[in-house]
Structure formats: structure tokens, C-alpha cells
Design a protein around this motif. Sequence first.
Motif, mmCIF file in Angstrom:
data_model
loop_
_atom_site.group_PDB
_atom_site.id
_atom_site.type_symbol
_atom_site.label_atom_id
_atom_site.label_comp_id
_atom_site.label_asym_id
_atom_site.label_seq_id
_atom_site.Cartn_x
_atom_site.Cartn_y
_atom_site.Cartn_z
ATOM 1 N N MET A 25 0.846 -1.199 0.000
ATOM 2 C CA MET A 25 0.000 0.000 0.000
ATOM 3 C C MET A 25 0.875 1.240 0.000
ATOM 4 O O MET A 25 1.835 1.349 0.759
ATOM 5 N N LYS A 26 0.518 2.183 -0.869
ATOM 6 C CA LYS A 26 1.212 3.475 -0.825
ATOM 7 C C LYS A 26 0.297 4.433 -0.072
ATOM 8 O O LYS A 26 -0.877 4.561 -0.395
ATOM 9 N N ALA A 27 0.845 5.088 0.948
ATOM 10 C CA ALA A 27 0.015 5.968 1.771
ATOM 11 C C ALA A 27 -0.445 7.184 0.975
ATOM 12 O O ALA A 27 0.253 7.646 0.078
ATOM 13 N N GLY A 28 -1.625 7.695 1.304
ATOM 14 C CA GLY A 28 -2.127 8.888 0.629
ATOM 15 C C GLY A 28 -1.684 10.157 1.328
ATOM 16 O O GLY A 28 -1.097 10.115 2.401
ATOM 17 N N GLU A 29 -1.989 11.279 0.711
ATOM 18 C CA GLU A 29 -1.549 12.557 1.275
ATOM 19 C C GLU A 29 -2.528 13.104 2.305
ATOM 20 O O GLU A 29 -2.175 13.961 3.102
ATOM 21 N N LEU A 30 -3.755 12.620 2.255
ATOM 22 C CA LEU A 30 -4.776 13.176 3.148
ATOM 23 C C LEU A 30 -5.330 12.096 4.061
ATOM 24 O O LEU A 30 -5.202 10.905 3.796
ATOM 25 N N SER A 31 -5.955 12.556 5.141
ATOM 26 C CA SER A 31 -6.658 11.605 6.007
ATOM 27 C C SER A 31 -8.093 11.492 5.506
ATOM 28 O O SER A 31 -8.574 12.340 4.750
ATOM 29 N N ARG A 32 -8.778 10.455 5.950
ATOM 30 C CA ARG A 32 -10.157 10.273 5.518
ATOM 31 C C ARG A 32 -11.016 11.468 5.934
ATOM 32 O O ARG A 32 -11.849 11.953 5.182
ATOM 33 N N LYS A 33 -10.756 11.939 7.132
ATOM 34 C CA LYS A 33 -11.498 13.108 7.643
ATOM 35 C C LYS A 33 -11.334 14.297 6.686
ATOM 36 O O LYS A 33 -12.298 15.011 6.407
#
Lengths: 194, 659
Positions: free
Chosen positions: B633-641
Motif C-alpha cells: 500500500m502506498k500511503a495517501g496525502e490526506l486523512s479520511r477526515k
Amino acid sequence: MTAEKPEENQAAKTPSDQPDETARREFIAKAVSVFAGGAIVSVPIGVGVATLLGPAFKEGQGGIKIRLAALEDLPGDGSPKLYQVVAERKDAWTKYPQKPIGSVFLQKLEDGGVIAFNSSCPHAGCSVGFKSKEVGYYCPCHESIFLLDGSRGDPCVSPRGLDSLEVDKERLNGGEVWVTFQNFAAGIEEKKAI
Amino acid sequence: MKRFLDWIDDRTGIAKLTREALFESVPGGARWRYVWGSTLSFAIMVQFITGIFLWMAYSPSATTAWESVYYIQNEMSYGWLLRGIHHWTAQIMVVLLLLHLVQVVIDSAYRAPREFNFWFGVILLFITLAISLTGYLLPWDQKGFWATKVATNLAGIVPFIGDDIQKVIIGGSDYGHHTLTRFFALHAGVLPGALVALIVVHIYLFRRHGITEAKPATRAGALYYWSLLGVVFGTLTALAFAFEENTKQWVPKIVCGAFIAILVRIGFLIRSGKDDDSPTRPKRDGMFWPDQILKDAIACAAVMGAVLFFVFWKGTELTPPADPSQPYNAARPDWYFMSLFQMLKFSAFEGAFGLLIGAIFVPSILVTAIFIMPLIGQSKKGHWINVVMLYSLIGGFVILTAMGFNHDANDEEYKQGVLNAHAEAERLNELIDINGGIPPEGALTLLYNDPKIRGARLYAANCASCHPFGGTDGLGGKAKDPSAPDLKGVGSKKWIAGLLDHNRYVSEEYFGKTKFSKGKMARHLKDIDMLPEDIEVVSAALASEAKVYGYSLPEGGQDFIDSGFDLMFEDFECADCHGIQGEDEGSGPSLTGYMSRDWMIDFIGDPTHEKFYGKKNDRMPSFLGAKQEDGTMKAGELSRKEVELIVGWLREEWPRASE
């Protein structure tokens, strides 16, 4: 400085060629000075006092209905148990979702009912504790004793007995103790909600 | 009664004191030009009174300062007026200080034996400015916070000890609780204490040496002053009428009324017909009480009138709570520091050394120049040097201040910053109302959880580099080089209808700058060539999936929507590529729940998901992370919130007062 000056100084005399005219002018000057000075100084003071007295005209937040315990959790021998009241409360600008606002004694009666007392002493607002079934409640501040049913014992300097709170009968039948929590004015005979 | 008063007097000596205070002789008679010192004392007294009442409601900490000021301003009875008087008196006090200084210098009231009184006065001037500076931070709003950050950083460049000075001032290396407690103690305790002590000395010395007699008033002189006042108010009247639309109705009337009163006064002066050089009244010594006090009282009433005028006209600003992570394009010092602020923009003060010269060295020289005025001014020539120097200083002050304001008036970024700050402050008030109070963590959390404010900010920071929003970056700024669809109104029937129009689909408004402009969908839209009424029905069907804020059933009701889906399935063969209403997914993005909240969150989260673009994705990042080809998994730049907030903002789903 332009603050109001004491009245007696208005009698001061200044030498003049035309005493009447000068006196009249001087009187007007003094009157206008005192009036204008008083008026402008009263603006900041008046506004400040208005903000200061604001709370006196605000209504209290009133009673709040809250669940304190299950009926089966209360001591079966009829001795009281203290419960903390935690509720949503607004303190000036802050809205606390869970704020401790007081405590309540719950007491199971022989007939299966429940009585509730606000633990705040009706004398001066100290916190009342429970001593024993024989003595009853005891306020350590001015050494007042209240009987188990909340009435004044001996000695007791409080003008009235402990403040009972309304217990929801319907919910009590369902085994839940719900109480309308409220504070009352201290130091008077009458039980007056605040 | 008399015996009682005598008893008090005998024990306190109050009668003598009062006599001395009131029956001071005023050589040459009472004059309007002597009122400035009294108006200043009055202003200081007003600040003490209102300040103490504000003190009773203010709470200095990083999570309560803004909140308590908000409470004073919006919920306490007459709190807005109390704070308004305090704020505007502070502004007018600076003007009065300047007038007092000018009066003293042009009347050479600093000459021997009054040098010390002048020096005390100059120190008082700086104490007052320091009180203003510390007071500016106390609301802990964006404006005060950023301005104070600049001011304290400048203190930090003082050679050798600057670093330590700065840390001591702000109570650590970061701005927070202790910055406020320190500034508050300075603003309400230390500095006012020093002020009172020095004022006592200042007035004692003034009484010791007596008033400096000015040249007798002449008709020509009076005409000169009144004409000057006339020009000032004439200009103000012209400005008030020129900007009538942007100001309150009663403002031009009041300014115009004052102007007319001045004209009447000038008329009387001209009609009085005495020789130009003759004094307007015989030179006769007056007494402080009541002659001068009457004039003082009227002048103070005028000051109070001006303060109230501004309170009712301009109100008292409270920008959003301080947020170190949220840059504030409209960060400016209070207007009387604007000239220093403007000066630092000059290239002469470039670099660390330049800053040192501009922020520390030059102001120090100017202060020294003012301090030595009494020594220079002993001779007549020296006096004129001082007068010229003072007028140059004031001229420089006025020009630099005007330059600063003029720059801002033409600076789009600044203006947008001010607009955004006002909009945010207004929104925050609405949020507090909706929430029924401020959370214990502070008001900032309300802004941070609000799609309307935070969603827009996140959009500007993360999306606007490709997706414009109605041509802007989402915050009203200009969109920079957009390359993807404009998302204003996304999910609405109107927005979807534009998407289905081939010409618009391949235009920059939608996919013109992406590879989709030459893709399957573009070709398909060209082939099927939908009629406007077809677009109407299909967009209504898709909008019913999105249901953005304000959505309502079309006139034809559910049947109309169903006919739209029928068209999509049968005539336009959408289902060949797209999953529709839960039917099989195809190679194109799923249209099941198209542009609904969940669809958008999932899409922004990972557009490379097979449900959406899959491998055909064109540059759009997977903001919540995506599975790589190697299975990691490559982490995203934003949180779900954060994604939820952006989606909430795009769909205009935010708390509203009426709901």
C-alpha cells in the motif's frame, strides 16, 4: 483632567469690572463643565457597569433530567449513596459535553420508592456528607445534622431541610433511577430553584 | 456639615489640594490649544475604566483568549460597546499624543526649565505605544497574532541579546499561553502602572513650571486653524459621499454637519471685521477653573463623540482565532505602526543587516532626535530646526502610512485575505450558534471540522493546482494553470449536463487538458450526439444519484428520472462501459451512486481503483492511498477526515443555522 469637581468650589470669586456679567458667565461655564464632564465620564463607567451587572438579569440554566443509577445498585438497607451528576453544561462561552455539576444522595425506601437529595447544604452551600443511619446527614461547615428523611436534626443551623429532587416514577418502575437535578437558593426558608 | 468638612480638611488638607489643583492661573486666558494634554488624560482615564471592566471578562490563554473576547463582543450585554470604546479610544489616543507633541514643540514648551517634563512626556509616548502593541495581541485573533509575530521577531534581531529578549517576551520559543499571560500582565499591569507614575511626575512638573504661554490669539491665526479644519472635514465629506454606497447612511450626514458647522464658524470670524493681527479678545489672565476646564470638557466630549462615532460606524473587528498553520495574507500592524512596516519594504533595508538598520537603528535615531529637541531648541534657530524636523517626521509618517494603505488597496491578495478573514469570522459566529457554544478545546476546532471553511482550504491546498473552482482556487484567489475539470457545482444537474455536451466535455472547462479529451468517452459523446432534451433527462437521472445539497426531484418526478436511466441503458449504451444502478461494472467509472458522498470519497481516495479509472487514470493522486503493483500500500496525502471535508464542501453539505 475633566472629572466632576466638588460643588463648593463654585462659590469661588474672581475679581472683575462687571461683577454681574462675569458671575453669570462663570456660572454657565461651571455648569457646562460639570455637566459635560459628568456626562462623558459616565459613558465608560455606565457601559462597564452594564456589562458587569449583565449576569444578574440572566436566567439560570434550570433543572436537568438525568439517569443516575439502576434501582438494584442502591443499598438494600436504605442507607444513602452519593452519585456524581455529570451533564452537558455551558460555562460562559464554553460548552462542555460532560461536566460535573453536582452530586446527589439516593436512598431506597422500604416501599420500593427512592428519595433523592441535592448534597449541597441549604444553609450556606457546603457539601453535606452521610454519617450513619443513626445520626443521618452531617454538614461539617457549621455542624448541622439532617435526619435520614432530609428534615432538620439537632443541632442544625440550616433554615430548611435538605433539598429533595424529583425522581421519575415511571422510569423507577422500569428499574432505572432518573432525577431532575436542580440547585436551590441557600440561606432562606423557602426552597427556591436557581 | 461644615464642621464635618473642616474635620476632614484638617486631617487631609484636601481643601488646599483642591484649591491648588483648580485655581491655577492660566496666563493669557484659557485657550483651545491647551486642551490636548487634558484630552489625553481623559482618554487614558477612559482606557483605565473600560480596561478594568474588560479585565473582568477576559481570559488570557491560547484556548480562551479569543473565546472570551468573542463572548464579550457577542454575548455580554453591552460588551460590544465596552470593547468598542476601549478599541477606538486607543486609536484616537495615538492621534491625541501626536497633537500634544506638536503643540508642545511649536509652542517651544520644552525650553528651560521644562526639559525634564518633555523627556517624561516622550517616555509616556512610548509607554502608550507599548500598551497599544501589547493590547493588539490580546484577542488572540489572526490579525493580532501575525502582527505580534512580526513585532517580536523584529525584537529578536537586536544584536547579541535579541534571541533572549524575544524568548523572554513571548515566554518561550513558541507563541502560546505564556505569550498571552505576559502580554496581558504588561498591558494591564506593568505598563499602566508605569504610565500612572510618570503621569503624576509629568503633571507635577507641568504645575511646577506653569503653562507655557502661547502667542496671543489673533483673528488671522484663528482663521488659519479653522480653515485647516474646514479643508480636512471638506475632504472627509467629499470622501463620505463618494463612498456613500459602502458606508452607513448616517455617516456622510454627520461628517457633512461638522463641515457646515466649521463653515459657519469661519463665516462669523470673517464677519467680526477686526484687523487681521489684532487679538480676538483682550489679553487677560484666566483661571484653570472654570475657564480652561470648560474648554477641556468640551474637547473631551468631542473626543468621546468621535470614539462613539467610530464604534457605531466601523464596529470593532475580531478576526478568526490565531492559527499558526493558516497563513494570513492580511497580516498588518495597527495603522500607527504601518509607516515602520512600510519602511521595511524598501530595498535599502534588504537582508539581515538592512533589517537591523531599518527596524532598530533608524527608529533609534529618530527617538534620539526627539529626545534632544529641548537641547537644540534653546535658541530661536534651534527651535525652528525642531519644528522643521517634527513636521518632516510627521510628513514621513503620513507619506509612508499612505503608501502602505495605498499598496494594500491595490493588492488583490491582501483584499482577498481580508474578505476571507471576515467570511471566516462570520462563519465561526454561525458555527458557535449552531453548536450552542464553543468546545472546550477552543473555537478553532469548530473551523477545523467545518466543511465550508476547512474543505475550501484543503481544496485550495490539494486540488486547486489542477481543478479550478468557478475559475478560482476555492478561496477566491486566481486558479493557476488549471488542467482538470472545474468542480464548482459538481454533482448538480447543471454540472452533469455540461459534462454530457461533447463540446464542453473536450473544452478546458471539463477534460480539455487531460488525456480523456481524446478518450473513449469523448468519442462516444460525439457519436451519439445527444439532443438537449436527452441531456436534460440523463443529467436529471445522474443528479438523483448524487443528491448534492439543494437537490429536489425534477418536475416529472421519479418517472422522469427512470426514463433517464432507460435512455442510458438502451439508447446511449452507457452500460457498455459504466456500471449503472448496481448493474455490472465496466471499464469506465462506476455511475452507481455517481457523485454521491461515498462515491466521491472513494474516488478521491483512489481514482486508480478498478471501480473508477483503473489504469486509465490521468495524473490524479490517490489521496487515501492505493495498492501498488507489487501488492504493497502506498500511503495517501490526506486523512479520511480531510477528504470528507473536501467532499462536504464540494457538495455544499455543511451545518446551517436554519436547520
